[in-house]
Design a protein around this motif. Structure first.
Motif, PDB file in Angstrom:
ATOM      1  N   PHE A  24      -3.874 -60.608 -50.281  1.00 12.19           N
ATOM      2  CA  PHE A  24      -3.875 -61.716 -51.240  1.00 12.19           C
ATOM      3  C   PHE A  24      -4.676 -61.327 -52.484  1.00 12.19           C
ATOM      4  CE2 PHE A  24      -6.034 -65.270 -53.253  1.00 12.19           C
ATOM      5  CZ  PHE A  24      -4.940 -66.012 -53.664  1.00 12.19           C
ATOM      6  N   PHE A  25      -5.874 -60.800 -52.281  1.00 10.59           N
ATOM      7  CA  PHE A  25      -6.733 -60.545 -53.444  1.00 10.59           C
ATOM      8  C   PHE A  25      -6.252 -59.364 -54.290  1.00 10.59           C
ATOM      9  CE2 PHE A  25      -9.515 -63.407 -51.100  1.00 10.59           C
ATOM     10  CZ  PHE A  25      -9.921 -64.238 -52.126  1.00 10.59           C
ATOM     11  N   GLU A  32     -11.874 -60.027 -59.602  1.00  8.78           N
ATOM     12  CA  GLU A  32     -11.997 -60.982 -58.484  1.00  8.78           C
ATOM     13  C   GLU A  32     -11.579 -60.362 -57.156  1.00  8.78           C
ATOM     14  OE1 GLU A  32      -9.877 -64.635 -59.372  1.00  8.78           O
ATOM     15  OE2 GLU A  32     -10.685 -64.628 -61.420  1.00  8.78           O
ATOM     16  N   HIS A  40     -14.622 -64.300 -49.155  1.00  9.28           N
ATOM     17  CA  HIS A  40     -13.790 -65.016 -48.183  1.00  9.28           C
ATOM     18  C   HIS A  40     -14.271 -64.747 -46.754  1.00  9.28           C
ATOM     19  CE1 HIS A  40     -10.058 -67.204 -47.220  1.00  9.28           C
ATOM     20  NE2 HIS A  40     -10.136 -66.524 -46.088  1.00  9.28           N
ATOM     21  N   ASN A  42     -17.228 -63.725 -45.825  1.00  5.60           N
ATOM     22  CA  ASN A  42     -18.543 -64.331 -45.631  1.00  5.60           C
ATOM     23  C   ASN A  42     -18.442 -65.824 -45.359  1.00  5.60           C
ATOM     24  OD1 ASN A  42     -20.038 -61.999 -45.938  1.00  5.60           O
ATOM     25  ND2 ASN A  42     -20.172 -62.224 -48.172  1.00  5.60           N
ATOM     26  N   LYS A  43     -17.526 -66.461 -46.056  1.00  2.89           N
ATOM     27  CA  LYS A  43     -17.419 -67.920 -45.944  1.00  2.89           C
ATOM     28  C   LYS A  43     -16.754 -68.376 -44.657  1.00  2.89           C
ATOM     29  CE  LYS A  43     -17.428 -70.109 -50.452  1.00  2.89           C
ATOM     30  NZ  LYS A  43     -16.611 -70.094 -51.678  1.00  2.89           N
ATOM     31  N   PHE A  44     -15.802 -67.568 -44.156  1.00  5.98           N
ATOM     32  CA  PHE A  44     -14.966 -68.084 -43.068  1.00  5.98           C
ATOM     33  C   PHE A  44     -15.044 -67.301 -41.750  1.00  5.98           C
ATOM     34  CE2 PHE A  44     -12.930 -69.471 -47.037  1.00  5.98           C
ATOM     35  CZ  PHE A  44     -12.930 -70.841 -46.830  1.00  5.98           C
ATOM     36  N   TRP A  45     -15.668 -66.167 -41.764  1.00  2.97           N
ATOM     37  CA  TRP A  45     -15.711 -65.386 -40.518  1.00  2.97           C
ATOM     38  C   TRP A  45     -17.030 -65.580 -39.803  1.00  2.97           C
ATOM     39  CZ3 TRP A  45     -12.877 -60.086 -40.091  1.00  2.97           C
ATOM     40  CH2 TRP A  45     -11.532 -60.252 -40.459  1.00  2.97           C
ATOM     41  N   GLU A  46     -16.932 -65.968 -38.578  1.00  2.57           N
ATOM     42  CA  GLU A  46     -18.089 -66.167 -37.730  1.00  2.57           C
ATOM     43  C   GLU A  46     -18.769 -64.815 -37.512  1.00  2.57           C
ATOM     44  OE1 GLU A  46     -19.830 -67.207 -33.608  1.00  2.57           O
ATOM     45  OE2 GLU A  46     -18.513 -65.559 -34.209  1.00  2.57           O
TER      46      GLU A  46
END
Lengths: 81, 967
Positions: A24-25, A32, A40, A42-46
């Motif tokens: 996607f990126f 970006e 991404h 960092n925000k969504f991966w446990e």
């Protein structure tokens, strides 16, 4: 009844997901791209998922797209559990 | 508008006023005198309505305020001073300065005469009259009718006496519909039902057949209701003034004695209903006119399919078992909580704090969902909480947050009344969101244009008096390509709204995006090859959307459930911004949410990376609010999402799961994988009404309560917070929020909520977008749409009016990436999945109602060409095989699907459609790719081995050992 070779699991799945994010990126504006992948993840991966990702990277990052490798410096390393 | 009235007991009965004709919108008003009273109404208002607004009820039979007036019953006649004749007040507009009389001797005489004729053909023993459910009796009384000079000698429609000399026009009772009966002998052919079917529902199933005395109301081509096109929405039953159309429950149970306004627990439209009760039993659910989502309309599910609430399959006692192969053992509540406390403690001790998690329910209330995520964050001490939105609208969350700044639809449902062009993509509103579907069809019949982007020729593409201007039947998986091609046309032909973009978005970002969409590979001609949609159709649709006036986009799971789901949502947002279709009524981006409280469960912090109100867990200030209130340190790392939980379980680091009101085994993709994950856990706690499929893998079962049994709120697809009101005691003893609270206490938390309003107070105190929400406000306003706070004290119908929540709207490049799920020689067809009108989600509720008469089993839709080449005939068993698994079901041959595409629903566990869906998922959110699976179809003899094994497993795992007097 599970875990036949028909579906991805474990590390293979993680690599696939990371690469999907990178894909996607790749299409985003240059500045970006790498930051976007890292942010991404960092925000969504446990943390467990990121720990695995780092293990994969440390073993040479087999299958990971170059952009994920490049982003790894900006991915937060989970605190030791 | 409405009021409640005492009916002799302490229980109240909600009464609504019928104004006789619909409200009229006009800037001009007129003032007239009615029976000596001065009344001012909007121009165009009928005299009947003006009178009712002044408190004067003109007698009527053939009018109500839901449908246009017709002027057939001749009861509502009035006199206008200085004018001759006695015009019907329902069809005569109020005019400035006129003086109207509604009660004169002359009018009374005429009305009595009319009523006498009606009554001469009305059954003397009309049960509806006796019960007070027949306007005929009321009107006869109202006009002072005391005699019937005509007798029943002449021609009539009544049931013949045993001797059989009367009633040449008699027609038998039609009881084919499971929920209502049609008794033609009571019908006065006022045509209210016909108009309700046309105007409210938009199905046109009813008609007046014949002329004069022979004229009769018939369904379809003079068929029984069940065989006709009737969709059983109930609008005709509500409209019928005579009891000719009547709920069977009324016939069986009699009239209700108390009622309360509550919110439907089915789809994301969130219709308001009056639950009409007799003691502890629901007599009927009647759509509530003041309900702002549904405006008095309903569908077959909300109106009639509530029987699951009292179904014998409901589990009413807690149960535990050591192994999932053991039978269940009923235990006391004390024992189950103690067991949960020790199991969670044991597992966290042994495997770590992060080895447990929870799944909140999109069917439960906001308050209940809030508590489950609180239990996980405060009680379990981690962020392993997720919700079923993971598998439906998580890409909406990501996509709209990125582009607009918040995860929500931009409009209210009323907005559609102002739309000029409606673009529906990946949604099937007439089945999935029927009441919104009806409101949309109404607007389309008024002349708004329609664009449908969907692999299937859904009903909206062509249905009575509605026809899409464009249907883009794209190949499943090519949404992004087609949407970007639409953008290509809009930009290349200069159809974008520069003023809007300059003011509301970042012009440089727009230019970057514009140069991206202009790339030749995004042109309609290039996209035609991969999407199968002709360039001409793409160009036409783009021009219409960009230039047709107010353009609104409605979308569903056909957008989100793809490996590019989030990208598709952003592509939609791009289109709306580029054309300036944001920030006023009639436009916007509108996700149609699947379950009743998907919006709410997302709002309430059900995602593992977010606290309530979409605030990321890594934000220190947000965590601080909850840390000080809850007295714990919160983890600043995101938790596991459902598929990650299952992966971690298989890997051995995730061991316990509390699932409230979800059936992940049936609803989530790749059933084998879900089963493997659940099997690897040591403690699966299922909290549900029924022993659902997930419970086959559970160790602890907590009985749940229905929406009728608790207080709370649901938030629908328009961000509308609607009250759910308790109308009966929980059959299992406790509302779900009470059970979660007791679980938290067993884990050592000091929770002391005594009513859901106190939970809402905590939500409001900690969540800026909910700051103004209280139960008192909901009582006063009926409902509010968040954000509801100091800036918007009564809520926000339309979002992003003066600016986007994130500041400037963000254009995002949306490059098309083909899914890795590809057709090939082994799997040459694309399977896509969806739902139908009469069933809901995994069917746990609707399968336990009479709705099964419409859909006994899941069928595979296949195009005649594909069927022919495989030797498949209508109704044959076929094997459906993908690289994930195989299942068998019956085929139905239809051109609704294109060649190369097959379609099925997932309402029945026996089908296990998700055995074949794959583990591919949205790149951003892991929302599964339900809508694209490469499959092969071949004739078969019956259920597959897995289905038979599973059936046996399910049977075994549902065994219960009952103990006497379980508390």
């Amino acid at each position: 009844m599970s875990h036949d070779d028909k579906f991805k699991s474990g590390d293979e799945r993680l690599v696939y997901m990371a690469n999907q994010i990178a894909t996607f990126f790749t299409s985003q504006p240059k500045e970006e791209q790498v930051a976007g992948v890292a942010d991404h993840i960092n925000k969504f991966w446990e943390p467990r998922m990121r720990t695995h990702l780092f293990q994969i990277i440390e073993q040479g990052g087999m299958g990971l797209s170059p952009m994920v490798m490049e982003a790894s410096g900006q991915i937060n390393r989970p605190k030791a559990a | 508008m409405c009021g409640t009235q005492e009916r002799g007991t302490d229980k109240r009965f909600v009464e609504e006023i019928d104004y006789g004709t619909p409200a009229v919108r006009s800037d001009k008003t007129v003032t007239l005198t009615i029976d000596g009273q001065s009344v001012t109404v909007p121009e165009g208002t009928s005299i009947m309505r003006a009178a009712r607004e002044a408190g004067i009820a003109v007698p009527k039979l053939c009018a109500n305020d839901m449908v246009k007036s017709f002027g057939s019953c001749r009861l509502c006649l009035v006199e206008i001073e200085g004018k001759g004749g006695t015009p019907a007040s329902c069809t005569t507009p109020a005019m400035d300065g006129i003086a109207v009389n509604t009660r004169t001797d002359r009018l009374n005489t005429i009305r009595r005469g009319v009523m006498e004729l009606y009554m001469s053909d009305h059954p003397e023993d009309c049960a509806a009259c006796a019960m007070g459910n027949c306007e005929m009796a009321n009107m006869a009384e109202s006009v002072g009718l005391k005699q019937n000079r005509y007798g029943d000698e002449g021609a009539n429609h009544l049931e013949p006496s045993p001797i059989g000399e009367h009633g040449v026009n008699f027609k038998e009772l039609d009881v084919s519909n499971p929920y209502f009966a049609y008794d033609p002998s009571k019908c006065i052919v006022c045509s209210l039902c016909v108009r309700a079917c046309e105007e409210q529902q938009g199905t046109f199933a009813l008609t007046v057949e014949g002329r004069g005395f022979e004229s009769r109301i018939t369904a379809g081509m003079d068929e029984p209701f069940l065989q006709s096109e009737c969709v059983s929405c109930g609008a005709c039953v509500q409209a019928c003034p005579t009891g000719a159309l009547q709920e069977k429950s009324i016939i069986e149970m009699g009239m209700p004695d108390h009622s309360a306004v509550t919110t439907c627990a089915y789809c994301g439209v969130g219709c308001s209903f009056k639950a009409e009760m007799k003691g502890e039993e629901v007599v009927r659910m009647v759509p509530y006119k003041d309900g702002k989502a549904n405006r008095g309309h309903s569908c077959v599910k909300g109106r009639f399919a509530y029987g699951y609430a009292t179904h014998k399959d409901r589990i009413l006692n807690p149960m535990i078992r050591e192994k999932i192969t053991d039978p269940w053992r009923e235990v006391s509540w004390e024992e189950v909580y103690a067991h949960i406390g020790s199991e969670i403690g044991r597992i966290q001790e042994k495997y770590g704090r992060a080895a447990v998690g929870g799944i909140t329910s999109s069917r439960c209330t906001n308050e209940e969902t809030y508590l489950v995520q609180k239990l996980v964050r405060q009680g379990f001490g981690n962020n392993n909480v997720d919700t079923c939105a993971r598998v439906c609208h998580s890409p909406t969350g990501y996509g709209l947050k990125t582009t607009f700044g918040t995860s929500a639809g931009t409009q209210d449902f009323d907005s559609v009344e102002h739309s000029d062009v409606v673009l529906v993509i990946g949604a099937n509103p007439t089945d999935g969101h029927p009441v919104f579907g009806s409101r949309l069809k109404k607007r389309l019949r008024e002349g708004a244009k329609l664009i449908v982007i969907d692999p299937r020729r859904i009903e909206l593409v062509r249905t009575p008096h509605v026809e899409a201007s464009y249907h883009l039947p794209l190949k499943p998986g090519t949404n992004v390509a087609v949407l970007t091609a639409l953008a290509h046309v809009i930009v290349s032909e200069g159809l974008f709204n520069e003023a809007f973009i300059r003011e509301r978005c970042d012009w440089d970002e727009f230019q970057d995006w514009a140069s991206f969409v202009l790339q030749p590979e995004n042109s309609p001609e290039a996209i035609e090859k991969m999407s199968g949609v002709s360039a001409e159709l793409i160009r036409g649709a783009a021009r219409l959307y960009a230039t047709g006036g107010n353009g609104a986009i409605y979308y569903g799971l056909g957008v989100t459930e793809h490996s590019q789901g989030s990208t598709t949502v952003m592509a939609i947002a791009n289109l709306a911004m580029a054309t300036g279709n944001i920030g006023r009524p009639g436009v916007g981006v509108n996700p149609l949410r699947g379950q009743n409280n998907v919006q709410g469960s997302c709002d309430m912090g059900s995602f593992p990376h977010e606290m309530p109100g979409y605030r990321h867990i890594s934000e220190d200030a947000t965590r601080a609010i909850y840390e000080s209130l809850w007295g714990v340190k919160l983890d600043n790392e995101p938790g596991l999402r459902i598929p990650n939980m299952l992966d971690a379980a298989v890997e051995g680091t995730f061991k316990a799961l509390y699932v409230q009101g979800e059936d992940i085994l049936q609803s989530d993709p790749n059933t084998h994988h879900v089963a493997a994950g659940l099997e690897a856990m040591e403690c699966v706690i299922v909290h549900d009404l029924f022993l659902n499929e997930t419970a086959n893998y559970a160790h602890i079962f907590l009985p749940g309560s229905t929406f009728l049994e608790k207080d709370g709120t649901f938030t629908n697809a328009e961000r509308r917070i609607n009250r759910v009101r308790k109308v009966m005691e929980p059959k299992n003893g406790y509302a779900d929020w009470e059970v979660t609270q007791d679980m938290a206490r067993a884990l050592g938390q000091d929770w002391n909520y005594t009513h859901p309003s106190e939970i809402m107070a905590e939500i409001a105190a900690t969540t800026p977008s909910f700051a103004g929400v209280t139960y008192e406000l909901l009582e006063k306003e009926g409902s509010v749409q968040w954000p509801c706070n100091e800036k918007a004290p009564t809520g926000t119908p339309v979002m992003h009016i003066d600016g986007f929540v994130r500041g400037k709207g963000k254009f995002v490049r949306t490059a098309y990436v083909a899914t890795d799920e590809k057709v090939g020689p082994r799997f040459p067809l694309l399977l896509t999945t969806g739902r139908i009108l009469s069933q809901y989600n995994v069917g746990a509720q609707t399968r336990r109602t009479e709705n099964v008469v419409w859909h006994e089993e899941d069928l595979l839709e296949i195009h005649p060409f594909d069927a022919e080449t495989r030797g498949v005939r209508e109704g044959d068993w076929v094997k459906l095989k993908s690289r994930s698994g195989e299942t068998s079901l019956r085929a139905t041959i239809t051109e609704r699907v294109a060649p190369g595409v097959v379609y099925t629903t997932f309402h029945h566990p026996a089908t296990q459609a998700n055995v074949v869906t794959t583990e591919y998922s949205d790149w951003a959110t892991n929302c599964p790719e339900y809508k694209v699976t490469a499959v092969q179809v071949a004739p078969s003899n019956g259920p597959s081995e897995w289905q038979e094994d599973y059936e046996e497993h399910a049977r075994q795992s549902r065994r219960i050992v009952h103990v006497e007097a379980a508390e």
